[in-house]
Design a protein around this motif. Structure first.
Motif, mmCIF file in Angstrom:
data_model
loop_
_atom_site.group_PDB
_atom_site.id
_atom_site.type_symbol
_atom_site.label_atom_id
_atom_site.label_comp_id
_atom_site.label_asym_id
_atom_site.label_seq_id
_atom_site.Cartn_x
_atom_site.Cartn_y
_atom_site.Cartn_z
ATOM 1 N N ARG A 1 -30.205 -21.701 -13.667
ATOM 2 C CA ARG A 1 -29.445 -21.925 -12.439
ATOM 3 C C ARG A 1 -28.079 -21.287 -12.667
ATOM 4 N NH1 ARG A 1 -29.769 -27.338 -12.145
ATOM 5 N NH2 ARG A 1 -31.591 -27.303 -10.774
ATOM 6 N N VAL A 2 -27.746 -20.263 -11.847
ATOM 7 C CA VAL A 2 -26.534 -19.467 -12.047
ATOM 8 C C VAL A 2 -25.622 -19.607 -10.838
ATOM 9 C CG1 VAL A 2 -25.606 -17.149 -12.445
ATOM 10 C CG2 VAL A 2 -27.793 -17.814 -13.489
ATOM 11 N N ALA A 3 -24.318 -19.751 -11.091
ATOM 12 C CA ALA A 3 -23.317 -19.797 -10.021
ATOM 13 C C ALA A 3 -22.328 -18.652 -10.197
ATOM 14 C CB ALA A 3 -22.578 -21.132 -10.035
ATOM 15 N N ILE A 4 -22.121 -17.887 -9.125
ATOM 16 C CA ILE A 4 -21.105 -16.832 -9.090
ATOM 17 C C ILE A 4 -19.968 -17.340 -8.215
ATOM 18 C CG2 ILE A 4 -20.603 -14.436 -8.482
ATOM 19 C CD1 ILE A 4 -23.587 -13.840 -8.788
ATOM 20 N N VAL A 5 -18.762 -17.377 -8.771
ATOM 21 C CA VAL A 5 -17.635 -18.047 -8.114
ATOM 22 C C VAL A 5 -16.483 -17.078 -7.894
ATOM 23 C CG1 VAL A 5 -15.991 -19.963 -8.268
ATOM 24 C CG2 VAL A 5 -18.266 -20.194 -9.298
ATOM 25 N N GLY A 6 -15.960 -17.041 -6.652
ATOM 26 C CA GLY A 6 -14.737 -16.282 -6.422
ATOM 27 C C GLY A 6 -14.793 -15.352 -5.231
ATOM 28 N N ASP A 7 -14.149 -14.213 -5.387
ATOM 29 C CA ASP A 7 -13.948 -13.270 -4.286
ATOM 30 C C ASP A 7 -15.210 -12.452 -4.030
ATOM 31 O OD1 ASP A 7 -13.037 -11.525 -2.386
ATOM 32 O OD2 ASP A 7 -11.435 -10.664 -3.602
ATOM 33 N N LEU A 8 -16.153 -13.046 -3.333
ATOM 34 C CA LEU A 8 -17.414 -12.375 -3.016
ATOM 35 C C LEU A 8 -17.213 -11.259 -2.002
ATOM 36 C CD1 LEU A 8 -19.416 -15.684 -2.590
ATOM 37 C CD2 LEU A 8 -19.554 -14.161 -4.558
ATOM 38 N N MET A 9 -16.225 -11.415 -1.154
ATOM 39 C CA MET A 9 -15.978 -10.445 -0.089
ATOM 40 C C MET A 9 -15.694 -9.046 -0.627
ATOM 41 S SD MET A 9 -15.489 -9.723 3.153
ATOM 42 C CE MET A 9 -15.269 -11.308 3.958
ATOM 43 N N HIS A 10 -14.892 -8.961 -1.665
ATOM 44 C CA HIS A 10 -14.420 -7.659 -2.122
ATOM 45 C C HIS A 10 -15.013 -7.222 -3.458
ATOM 46 C CE1 HIS A 10 -11.208 -9.492 0.433
ATOM 47 N NE2 HIS A 10 -11.247 -8.313 0.993
ATOM 48 N N SER A 11 -15.881 -8.029 -4.022
ATOM 49 C CA SER A 11 -16.372 -7.767 -5.378
ATOM 50 C C SER A 11 -17.643 -6.919 -5.388
ATOM 51 C CB SER A 11 -16.649 -9.083 -6.103
ATOM 52 O OG SER A 11 -17.217 -8.831 -7.373
ATOM 53 N N ARG A 12 -17.559 -5.704 -5.955
ATOM 54 C CA ARG A 12 -18.746 -4.882 -6.157
ATOM 55 C C ARG A 12 -19.599 -5.446 -7.294
ATOM 56 N NH1 ARG A 12 -14.651 -0.029 -7.221
ATOM 57 N NH2 ARG A 12 -13.618 -0.763 -9.085
ATOM 58 N N VAL A 13 -18.939 -6.117 -8.253
ATOM 59 C CA VAL A 13 -19.673 -6.707 -9.365
ATOM 60 C C VAL A 13 -20.632 -7.781 -8.855
ATOM 61 C CG1 VAL A 13 -19.483 -8.058 -11.486
ATOM 62 C CG2 VAL A 13 -17.846 -6.223 -11.030
ATOM 63 N N ALA A 14 -20.157 -8.632 -7.949
ATOM 64 C CA ALA A 14 -20.991 -9.724 -7.436
ATOM 65 C C ALA A 14 -22.254 -9.192 -6.773
ATOM 66 C CB ALA A 14 -20.196 -10.571 -6.449
ATOM 67 N N ARG A 15 -22.133 -8.129 -6.003
ATOM 68 C CA ARG A 15 -23.313 -7.580 -5.334
ATOM 69 C C ARG A 15 -24.339 -7.087 -6.345
ATOM 70 N NH1 ARG A 15 -19.199 -7.477 -2.032
ATOM 71 N NH2 ARG A 15 -19.468 -7.462 0.230
ATOM 72 N N SER A 16 -23.878 -6.395 -7.360
ATOM 73 C CA SER A 16 -24.790 -5.920 -8.396
ATOM 74 C C SER A 16 -25.402 -7.086 -9.164
ATOM 75 C CB SER A 16 -24.063 -4.980 -9.364
ATOM 76 O OG SER A 16 -23.705 -3.766 -8.731
ATOM 77 N N GLN A 17 -24.599 -8.104 -9.458
ATOM 78 C CA GLN A 17 -25.118 -9.272 -10.174
ATOM 79 C C GLN A 17 -26.191 -9.985 -9.363
ATOM 80 O OE1 GLN A 17 -21.410 -11.298 -10.651
ATOM 81 N NE2 GLN A 17 -21.042 -10.539 -12.723
ATOM 82 N N ILE A 18 -25.958 -10.140 -8.077
ATOM 83 C CA ILE A 18 -26.927 -10.823 -7.216
ATOM 84 C C ILE A 18 -28.250 -10.065 -7.194
ATOM 85 C CG2 ILE A 18 -27.456 -11.386 -4.807
ATOM 86 C CD1 ILE A 18 -24.423 -12.088 -4.537
ATOM 87 N N HIS A 19 -28.196 -8.747 -7.009
ATOM 88 C CA HIS A 19 -29.426 -7.947 -7.003
ATOM 89 C C HIS A 19 -30.137 -8.036 -8.354
ATOM 90 C CE1 HIS A 19 -28.840 -6.360 -3.051
ATOM 91 N NE2 HIS A 19 -27.725 -5.723 -3.353
ATOM 92 N N ALA A 20 -29.375 -7.957 -9.448
ATOM 93 C CA ALA A 20 -29.972 -7.990 -10.782
ATOM 94 C C ALA A 20 -30.619 -9.343 -11.073
ATOM 95 C CB ALA A 20 -28.917 -7.659 -11.838
ATOM 96 N N LEU A 21 -29.915 -10.416 -10.782
ATOM 97 C CA LEU A 21 -30.439 -11.749 -11.066
ATOM 98 C C LEU A 21 -31.700 -12.029 -10.256
ATOM 99 C CD1 LEU A 21 -27.056 -13.659 -11.262
ATOM 100 C CD2 LEU A 21 -28.740 -13.538 -13.109
ATOM 101 N N ASN A 22 -31.698 -11.663 -8.991
ATOM 102 C CA ASN A 22 -32.886 -11.874 -8.168
ATOM 103 C C ASN A 22 -34.057 -11.019 -8.641
ATOM 104 O OD1 ASN A 22 -32.048 -13.898 -6.366
ATOM 105 N ND2 ASN A 22 -30.969 -12.433 -5.087
ATOM 106 N N THR A 23 -33.782 -9.768 -9.007
ATOM 107 C CA THR A 23 -34.853 -8.890 -9.483
ATOM 108 C C THR A 23 -35.443 -9.405 -10.792
ATOM 109 O OG1 THR A 23 -33.843 -6.975 -8.412
ATOM 110 C CG2 THR A 23 -35.424 -6.528 -10.166
ATOM 111 N N LEU A 24 -34.615 -9.957 -11.656
ATOM 112 C CA LEU A 24 -35.078 -10.487 -12.943
ATOM 113 C C LEU A 24 -35.682 -11.878 -12.816
ATOM 114 C CD1 LEU A 24 -32.148 -9.216 -15.197
ATOM 115 C CD2 LEU A 24 -34.508 -8.372 -15.209
ATOM 116 N N GLY A 25 -35.697 -12.419 -11.593
ATOM 117 C CA GLY A 25 -36.402 -13.667 -11.334
ATOM 118 C C GLY A 25 -35.657 -14.928 -11.686
ATOM 119 N N VAL A 26 -34.335 -14.956 -11.475
ATOM 120 C CA VAL A 26 -33.561 -16.156 -11.789
ATOM 121 C C VAL A 26 -34.084 -17.341 -10.979
ATOM 122 C CG1 VAL A 26 -31.752 -15.868 -10.031
ATOM 123 C CG2 VAL A 26 -31.212 -16.974 -12.213
ATOM 124 N N GLY A 27 -34.047 -18.535 -11.610
ATOM 125 C CA GLY A 27 -34.585 -19.720 -10.950
ATOM 126 C C GLY A 27 -33.825 -20.115 -9.702
#
Length: 338
Positions: A182-208
């Protein structure tokens, strides 16, 4: 807090998978996580694993890219990312060109395409591109000569794929089974390119389970379509999580009052030792850097027992070595077939 209106710049930017993958199904360019398969992401992680031991050697080099030239094209400043890309290239035995864009001919009126053509004429093999505009790396990849690979080192508010993969690599070192996390990403989601990549990666790798936590003004329109659970309360969002990824406030990309003040932001969303106690006892605390201490987290948290932030930095070299070697292997295969 100030209510923001929908902005077209926050809309998802679709990246055609074909420009990243060659005819043999191998990584040709590395522009975005979105659209890549689990097998490709796993191959990046496995390849990075094979490079970790290089840093422990007396001679920290392998000859995989000997004779190749890699050009760092950074149109916006970034000491950490540029340095780790440079170290990664040198450890693969490549020659490295660092172009100071502010002092280059582009500041004298030369177009981007003219710059690329001149660099191609110097027999460059790869461009590592960082740009303030979303889609810049994709544009460059679509214009370069067929023998050149492009790696995205961060473009606007779109993606930062190698940062996401070094984050995935760090998580896997401690918690290999993504499906149980169970993963939580916290903070400036609006402007973060890192968050978008993390979300795609975590979902592709099958995070719970994947949560995002932010004030309403920093949550992009349509984020729920990315397969995340949205929280506006930090305590609820990090309760019982295995990994907390904190994001920097991207003040340089904010055009308007998205938060009342940094002090109030810390009161509501800053990670403290007391708040960490709500998560799992062995929770990992991560941050892509640079950290704004006292804004995103306390120093006690950044330097504490749960923090793997410096490990992320170290892992960045191995992951970027993996991305470079895999994209260049695609080119070598093509040259062999020719």
């Amino acid at each position: 807090m100030t209510t923001r209106s929908a902005n077209s710049s926050t809309a998802p930017i679709k990246r055609p998978r074909t420009i990243q993958i060659d005819s043999n199904g191998r990584l040709r360019h590395f522009i975005a996580i979105e659209g890549l398969s689990k097998s490709i992401l796993t191959e990046i992680l496995d390849t990075a694993e094979s490079f970790v031991s290089v840093t422990a050697q007396n001679v920290k080099k392998v000859p995989l890219l000997r004779g190749r030239t890699i050009c760092n094209l950074f149109f916006e400043p970034s000491t950490r990312t540029r340095t780790t890309f440079e170290l990664a290239a040198k450890r693969l035995s490549a020659d490295v060109l660092n172009i100071n864009i502010s002092a280059s001919s582009s500041s004298k009126g030369e177009t981007l395409l003219d710059m690329l053509r001149n660099l191609e004429a110097m027999h460059t093999d790869m461009f590592v591109v960082r740009h303030s505009s979303s889609g810049a790396a994709q544009f460059i990849a679509s214009k370069v000569a067929p023998h050149i690979s492009v790696i995205n080192a961060g473009d606007g508010s779109h993606e930062h794929p190698t940062q996401a993969m070094l984050d995935m690599f760090t998580i896997r070192q401690h918690k290999p089974d993504f499906s149980s996390l169970r993963v939580a990403i916290v903070g400036d989601l609006m402007h973060s390119r890192v968050a978008r990549s993390q979300i795609h990666a975590l979902n592709t790798l099958g995070v719970g389970e994947l949560r995002v936590v932010a004030p309403r003004t920093l949550i992009p329109v349509g984020m729920e379509r990315l397969g995340v659970q949205i929280y506006q309360n930090l305590e609820q969002g990090i309760r019982d999580v295995d990994v907390i990824i904190m994001l920097r406030l991207q003040n340089e990309r904010m055009h308007g009052a998205f938060i009342p003040s940094e002090q109030e932001y810390f009161q509501l969303y800053g990670l403290t030792e007391k708040r960490i106690a709500l998560a799992k006892p062995d929770v990992l605390v991560m941050h892509p850097g640079p950290i704004n201490r006292g804004v995103e987290m306390d120093s006690a948290v950044a330097d504490g027992e749960h923090s793997v932030i410096l490990q992320q930095v170290s892992n960045g070299i191995a992951v970027r070595m993996a991305a470079m070697s895999m994209t260049m292997r695609s080119r070598a295969d093509a040259e062999g077939e020719a």
